[in-house]
Design an enzyme around this catalytic site. Structure first.
Site, mmCIF file in Angstrom:
data_model
loop_
_atom_site.group_PDB
_atom_site.id
_atom_site.type_symbol
_atom_site.label_atom_id
_atom_site.label_comp_id
_atom_site.label_asym_id
_atom_site.label_seq_id
_atom_site.Cartn_x
_atom_site.Cartn_y
_atom_site.Cartn_z
ATOM 1 N N ARG A 92 -2.423 7.839 -11.093
ATOM 2 C CA ARG A 92 -3.512 7.876 -12.073
ATOM 3 C C ARG A 92 -4.852 8.290 -11.462
ATOM 4 O O ARG A 92 -5.809 8.553 -12.177
ATOM 5 C CB ARG A 92 -3.635 6.501 -12.762
ATOM 6 C CG ARG A 92 -2.530 6.221 -13.760
ATOM 7 C CD ARG A 92 -2.505 4.767 -14.213
ATOM 8 N NE ARG A 92 -1.871 3.877 -13.239
ATOM 9 C CZ ARG A 92 -1.801 2.551 -13.364
ATOM 10 N NH1 ARG A 92 -2.346 1.952 -14.410
ATOM 11 N NH2 ARG A 92 -1.204 1.814 -12.441
ATOM 12 N N ALA A 109 0.822 -1.215 0.000
ATOM 13 C CA ALA A 109 0.000 0.000 0.000
ATOM 14 C C ALA A 109 0.852 1.261 0.000
ATOM 15 O O ALA A 109 0.440 2.295 0.496
ATOM 16 C CB ALA A 109 -0.919 -0.008 1.218
HETATM 17 C C1 UD1 Z 1 0.357 -5.190 -10.529
HETATM 18 C C2 UD1 Z 1 1.109 -6.388 -11.127
HETATM 19 C C3 UD1 Z 1 0.325 -6.921 -12.324
HETATM 20 C C4 UD1 Z 1 -1.072 -7.290 -11.898
HETATM 21 C C5 UD1 Z 1 -1.765 -6.114 -11.217
HETATM 22 C C6 UD1 Z 1 -3.089 -6.567 -10.604
HETATM 23 C C7 UD1 Z 1 3.521 -6.046 -10.762
HETATM 24 C C8 UD1 Z 1 4.784 -5.635 -11.372
HETATM 25 N N1 UD1 Z 1 2.439 -5.991 -11.525
HETATM 26 O O1 UD1 Z 1 0.361 -4.152 -11.508
HETATM 27 O O2 UD1 Z 1 0.974 -8.072 -12.861
HETATM 28 O O3 UD1 Z 1 -1.820 -7.710 -13.044
HETATM 29 O O4 UD1 Z 1 -0.962 -5.585 -10.159
HETATM 30 O O5 UD1 Z 1 -3.789 -5.521 -10.011
HETATM 31 O O6 UD1 Z 1 3.492 -6.456 -9.628
HETATM 32 N N2 UD1 Z 1 3.097 -0.814 -4.414
HETATM 33 C C9 UD1 Z 1 3.930 -0.606 -3.337
HETATM 34 N N3 UD1 Z 1 5.226 -0.231 -3.573
HETATM 35 C C10 UD1 Z 1 5.704 -0.067 -4.832
HETATM 36 C C11 UD1 Z 1 4.849 -0.296 -5.927
HETATM 37 C C12 UD1 Z 1 3.531 -0.666 -5.683
HETATM 38 O O7 UD1 Z 1 3.530 -0.742 -2.187
HETATM 39 O O8 UD1 Z 1 6.892 0.277 -4.942
HETATM 40 C C13 UD1 Z 1 1.693 -1.194 -4.145
HETATM 41 C C14 UD1 Z 1 0.701 -0.161 -4.665
HETATM 42 O O9 UD1 Z 1 0.385 0.794 -3.656
HETATM 43 C C15 UD1 Z 1 -0.500 -1.009 -5.012
HETATM 44 C C16 UD1 Z 1 0.078 -2.367 -5.368
HETATM 45 O O10 UD1 Z 1 1.396 -2.389 -4.825
HETATM 46 O O11 UD1 Z 1 -1.387 -1.154 -3.913
HETATM 47 C C17 UD1 Z 1 0.117 -2.616 -6.864
HETATM 48 O O12 UD1 Z 1 0.899 -1.638 -7.508
HETATM 49 P P1 UD1 Z 1 0.495 -1.021 -8.903
HETATM 50 O O13 UD1 Z 1 1.530 -0.029 -9.293
HETATM 51 O O14 UD1 Z 1 -0.913 -0.585 -8.897
HETATM 52 O O15 UD1 Z 1 0.672 -2.301 -9.854
HETATM 53 P P2 UD1 Z 1 -0.069 -2.613 -11.207
HETATM 54 O O16 UD1 Z 1 0.531 -1.780 -12.273
HETATM 55 O O17 UD1 Z 1 -1.527 -2.513 -10.997
HETATM 56 CA CA CA Z 2 -2.900 -1.697 -9.434
#
Ligand code: UD1
Ligand code: CA
Length: 461
Positions: free
Chosen positions: A15, A9
């Site tokens: 976006r 989280a």
């Molecule tokens: C991610 C997955 C994708 C999947 C999708 C499903 C990866 C690389 N991709 O993409 O394969 O289909 O979710 O919803 O994992 N977050 C952190 N720290 C970070 C980056 C993200 O805590 O450094 C958290 C975000 O707050 C979020 C979640 O991880 O709650 C997912 O991150 P997000 O950037 O939304 O990934 P997606 O592009 O949706």
């Molecule tokens: Ca996501």
């Protein structure tokens, strides 16, 4: 093997175009993250770790009621990096369930089934077939149909983008393999991030079994990345909540025009007209009718009661057979006993309204105790506030209060008393008799109403 849950989280959610952290955006009246934490708690894990970063203090404050451990990811370098920072806090040899703070509607039943169907030593991955896979990671299988890799949309070839089987982002990982896999993640992708998804290929390389589990219900795995997606998910979720009420036998006039931001428990034969909003916990008895455009927050509405359109009730108990509205505003601490009637443009707060009592038109009743069979005329005001303190008004059984009276609290109206219209009650009214403010009524017979002068008489054109 015990379970550790990690909820990711830390992201900002660019976006969303909002200053709020994405996981604090509300779905059905609760932050996205609350939905996920409530579900995680149901699994009774040994620990819940929440990875926070962007405005982490706000997240922690908003989730105070949850027993979780917070891990800081000060720089967000990808989902793999988020698990790397949490790794030192994971209990050794546990199974690690990874959930996303922005995938709010995953259900406890689905997760239990996923955990039970994944062998203890395998890497479990939850997948789904979806109609619109845009933006999601795609599942790559080999010729034996075994999952071998996940490729992100941005990194996928045009052929890979045709794949409709997607990564939900939910995994079950044996802790003992995790350190080695995390150490081997490389930010070699279009976003230059450490992708957690790359552990699949690493597990294949290490000959660790991959156990995939598919989920049919798309609503459970829908992630929220934009306001559009949030709005669409809200409508879909509201529709499923409305359908649950319909299945229970409630007449919902239009399942597309109902909002439940909390929990509604309804008895038999209730009906809910269009554009009703429920918040918190609302309990409806049997045969309760809720009119159009009514707002109910944390209320109990007992059997046979009717709430007419455009009424707003917050922390109120409505007794059996009572009638409220249209256009009533009932504030916290209002208790309407059986068969009461509260009509239009009436405001009541912190008051007891006794059995069969009527407050039908344009009144303010605050900090008052009304007995049974009382009649309150139009425009009656309890003057409960002296500018510094609130005072009580007591109106005993069978009192009749004429229109437009002011009751200056603290004051008591004795049983069966009558107040004449327009009385300003400065001291207690005795039981039985008539109390009135004596005013001189005079008629001036030679008085003339002013008239407008005609143009021809004044010479104006
Ligand atoms: C991610 C997955 C994708 C999947 C999708 C499903 C990866 C690389 N991709 O993409 O394969 O289909 O979710 O919803 O994992 N977050 C952190 N720290 C970070 C980056 C993200 O805590 O450094 C958290 C975000 O707050 C979020 C979640 O991880 O709650 C997912 O991150 P997000 O950037 O939304 O990934 P997606 O592009 O949706
Ligand atoms: Ca996501």
């Amino acid at each position: 093997m015990a379970l550790s849950v990690i909820v990711l989280a830390a992201g900002q959610g660019t976006r969303m175009n909002s200053t709020k952290p994405k996981v604090l955006q509300q779905l059905a009246g609760k932050p996205l993250l609350h939905h996920v934490l409530l579900t995680a708690q149901q699994l009774v894990p040994e620990q819940i770790l929440v990875v926070c970063g962007y405005r982490g203090e706000e997240l922690q404050k908003a989730c105070q009621e949850f027993k979780v451990d917070w891990v800081w990811q000060t720089e967000q370098r990808g989902t793999g990096h988020a698990v790397q920072v949490a790794y030192p806090d994971i209990v050794a040899n546990n199974r690690v369930l990874v959930l996303y703070g922005d995938v709010p509607l995953i259900s406890t039943a689905t997760l239990k089934n996923f955990i039970n169907s994944t062998p203890a030593d395998a890497l479990g991955i939850l997948t789904a077939q979806v109609a619109k896979p845009q933006g999601l990671g795609r599942i790559i299988r080999d010729s034996n149909n075994k999952v071998i890799h996940i490729i992100e949309h941005k990194d996928a070839s045009p052929e890979q983008q045709q794949i409709t089987e997607i990564n939900t982002g939910i995994y079950l990982i044996p802790q003992r393999h995790l350190a080695a896999w995390l150490a081997n993640l490389k930010p070699q992708n279009s976003q230059q991030e450490y992708y957690l998804t790359d552990i699949i290929a690493l597990a294949v390389n290490d000959k660790v079994a991959i156990s995939d589990c598919s989920i049919a219900d798309e609503i459970e795995i829908t992630g929220v990345n934009s306001q559009q997606q949030l709005a669409m998910l809200e409508r879909q979720y509201q529709l499923t909540l409305a359908q649950q009420l319909l299945e229970h036998g409630v007449k919902v006039y239009d399942p597309n025009r109902l909002d439940i931001r909390g929990v509604v428990n309804a008895g038999k034969d209730c009906s809910i007209d269009v554009n009703v909003v429920f918040e918190g916990t609302v309990v409806l008895g049997d045969n309760v009718q809720i009119g159009a455009n009514v707002f109910l927050k944390d209320c109990v509405v007992e059997s046979d009661a009717v709430i007419l359109p455009f009424s707003m009730l917050d922390n109120v108990v409505v007794g059996i057979g009572a009638q409220v509205g249209p256009f009533a505003r009932l504030r916290p601490g209002t208790r309407l006993h059986a068969q009461t009637k509260v009509g239009n443009f009436v405001e009541i707060k912190n008051s007891n309204i006794g059995v069969g009592t009527k407050v039908n038109h344009l009144s303010y009743i605050g900090d008052a105790q009304l007995g049974s069979s009382v009649n309150i005329g139009a425009g009656v005001i309890t003057c409960n506030y002296d500018g510094a303190h609130k005072h009580q008004t007591i109106i005993e059984d069978e009192v009749f209060i004429g229109s437009n009276c002011e009751l200056i609290a603290p004051v008591r109206v004795g049983k069966g008393a009558t107040l004449a219209a327009g009385t300003t009650l400065l001291k207690d009214a005795p039981p039985g008799g008539l109390t009135l403010t004596k005013k001189m009524l005079t008629s001036i017979l030679d008085w003339r109403r002013p008239t407008k002068a005609k143009a021809s008489q004044t010479g104006e054109k």
